[in-house]
Design a protein around this motif. Sequence first.
Motif, PDB file in Angstrom:
ATOM      1  N   VAL A 102      -2.509  13.884  -1.002  1.00  0.00           N
ATOM      2  CA  VAL A 102      -3.489  13.263  -1.873  1.00  0.00           C
ATOM      3  C   VAL A 102      -4.577  12.647  -0.996  1.00  0.00           C
ATOM      4  O   VAL A 102      -4.286  12.182   0.115  1.00  0.00           O
ATOM      5  N   GLU A 103      -5.799  12.684  -1.458  1.00  0.00           N
ATOM      6  CA  GLU A 103      -6.880  12.022  -0.723  1.00  0.00           C
ATOM      7  C   GLU A 103      -6.785  10.512  -0.946  1.00  0.00           C
ATOM      8  O   GLU A 103      -6.315  10.045  -1.989  1.00  0.00           O
ATOM      9  N   GLU A 151      -5.023   5.754  -3.287  1.00  0.00           N
ATOM     10  CA  GLU A 151      -5.074   7.164  -3.668  1.00  0.00           C
ATOM     11  C   GLU A 151      -6.253   7.437  -4.603  1.00  0.00           C
ATOM     12  O   GLU A 151      -6.587   6.624  -5.471  1.00  0.00           O
ATOM     13  N   VAL A 152      -6.876   8.595  -4.384  1.00  0.00           N
ATOM     14  CA  VAL A 152      -7.990   9.036  -5.225  1.00  0.00           C
ATOM     15  C   VAL A 152      -7.414   9.877  -6.367  1.00  0.00           C
ATOM     16  O   VAL A 152      -6.818  10.936  -6.115  1.00  0.00           O
ATOM     17  N   SER A 202      -6.893  14.080  -6.803  1.00  0.00           N
ATOM     18  CA  SER A 202      -7.175  14.722  -5.522  1.00  0.00           C
ATOM     19  C   SER A 202      -5.942  15.382  -4.901  1.00  0.00           C
ATOM     20  O   SER A 202      -5.945  15.743  -3.730  1.00  0.00           O
ATOM     21  N   GLU A 203      -4.886  15.532  -5.686  1.00  0.00           N
ATOM     22  CA  GLU A 203      -3.664  16.129  -5.166  1.00  0.00           C
ATOM     23  C   GLU A 203      -3.907  17.573  -4.725  1.00  0.00           C
ATOM     24  O   GLU A 203      -4.720  18.282  -5.312  1.00  0.00           O
ATOM     25  N   LYS A 204      -3.204  17.965  -3.670  1.00  0.00           N
ATOM     26  CA  LYS A 204      -3.376  19.337  -3.152  1.00  0.00           C
ATOM     27  C   LYS A 204      -2.068  19.820  -2.553  1.00  0.00           C
ATOM     28  O   LYS A 204      -1.297  19.036  -1.983  1.00  0.00           O
TER      29      LYS A 204
END
Length: 494
Positions: free
Chosen positions: A386-387, A402-403, A406-408
């Motif tokens: 996560v960003e 956490e943004v 923005s999960e990846k």
Amino acid sequence: MGKPTGFMEFDRIDPKKRPPRERISDWKEIKLPLDAVTVRKQGARCMNCGVPFCHSGVLLNGMASGCPLHNLIPEWNELVYKGQWEEAYKRLARTNPFPEFTSRVCPAPCEGSCTEGLIMEPVTISNLEYEIIEKAFSEGWVRPLKPNPTGKKVAVVGAGPSGMSTAYYLNAVGHDVTVYERNDRPGGLLMYGIPNMKLDKGVVMRRVRVLEESGVKFVMNTSVGKDISAKELVEKYDSVVLCGGATKGRGIQVEGKDLKGVHFAVDFLKANTKSLLDSDHKDGAYVSAKDKHVIVIGGGDTGTDCVATSIRHGCKSVNQLEILPEPPAARIEDSNPWPEWPKKIKVDYGQEEAISLYGRDPRNYLINTKKMVGDKDGNVKEIHTVEISWEKDPSGRLYPKEVPGSEKVWKADLVLLAMGFLGPEDDILDELDVDRDPRSNVKADYEVFETNVEKVFSAGDMRRGQSLIVWALQEGKLAAREVDKYLMGKSVIK
């Protein structure tokens, strides 16, 4: 100064590197030497400042400013310009026992505090050092020392930079020095933590041979605290110096951290170099990144080394994940003024190679790893991130927020943890009941280096925590001075 107008006449010229597409096919050093005329002109750029910050060696804002070894930089710059190479070597060797190491792997805090860096590019101090020491070896000026023996025996535990420095200086004043090392080759992280393309291992062994010819004895494949007790060394020798480094790797506390394919960066790099030296990788005794999607968690030099090593293995892709923001392109004067170490982005050799091969910088900033996921056989196959943004809590301390959204998910067949080190290992320290500081390092004051245990000293990363090679060499020298005082009542080591 050698040429009063040199800094106005000559631009900074850095040594060239072998082209990325060429060098990724082998493990040879990547830096190319400069021609003699260019080197002399680079020496002429030095202004010989009234206050030479380049050799100050102080901590500013928690980082080194200037050379901790207090190298006599303006002096040997002038001598290089004048073509007096042997004198330049003598000046360099007065303060630095192993310039062939620092000129290759030190990040050069001396250049960060060079006065010319205020308004133009700093002097190429690191490369001038490299050219001096390589010429000194080629001309035969680097010779074994043959001091008068004192009859005192000293054991040094650890053959890394601080241990080798300690041994060098204690041997130079006549003590009988034996270095104990658990690996099969001396050098510590110089041998097994830094890849061959940055520091050829023949360079390390070249220096080891000089130390051996000077009388230093190396006992390899011997782990103090296991193969031989630390108490036995204390009983057998007149003094013992602990230089075992800070080798506990910093792990990551997330789901899936124990999956197959997740490794500490230092273990990955060590196995690669050992297999390269033992068999040119024919024994297969290393973790290969070939045809794998590689994720390196952590930045810094170790992360770069993992990127470059993975590329040479033939990885499918490589990404670096960093939790910190991207550094600025240039020094920010308000928060990072000269002569502090300039905190700015650097495209190092590993990133250069990734850009050449994949078309993009492998670094990804402000990324926090949430978990790792494996396949049915327990092999890592992906990591979830996560960003984040760095925010301040009510007390003013920064924390990662956490943004949302923005999960990846990243493909990952090999995950390398390059997040630094926590401190020294416990075996020797527990056996001897050595006191620790709050960070678990050996408790021994700087410029004293004596532990709470009679006749036992400590230096380098084992005492100060993970740090620069120049600090390791300086600590080795100063610890040797204190041991010499302990044994002889005084010391000529400065």
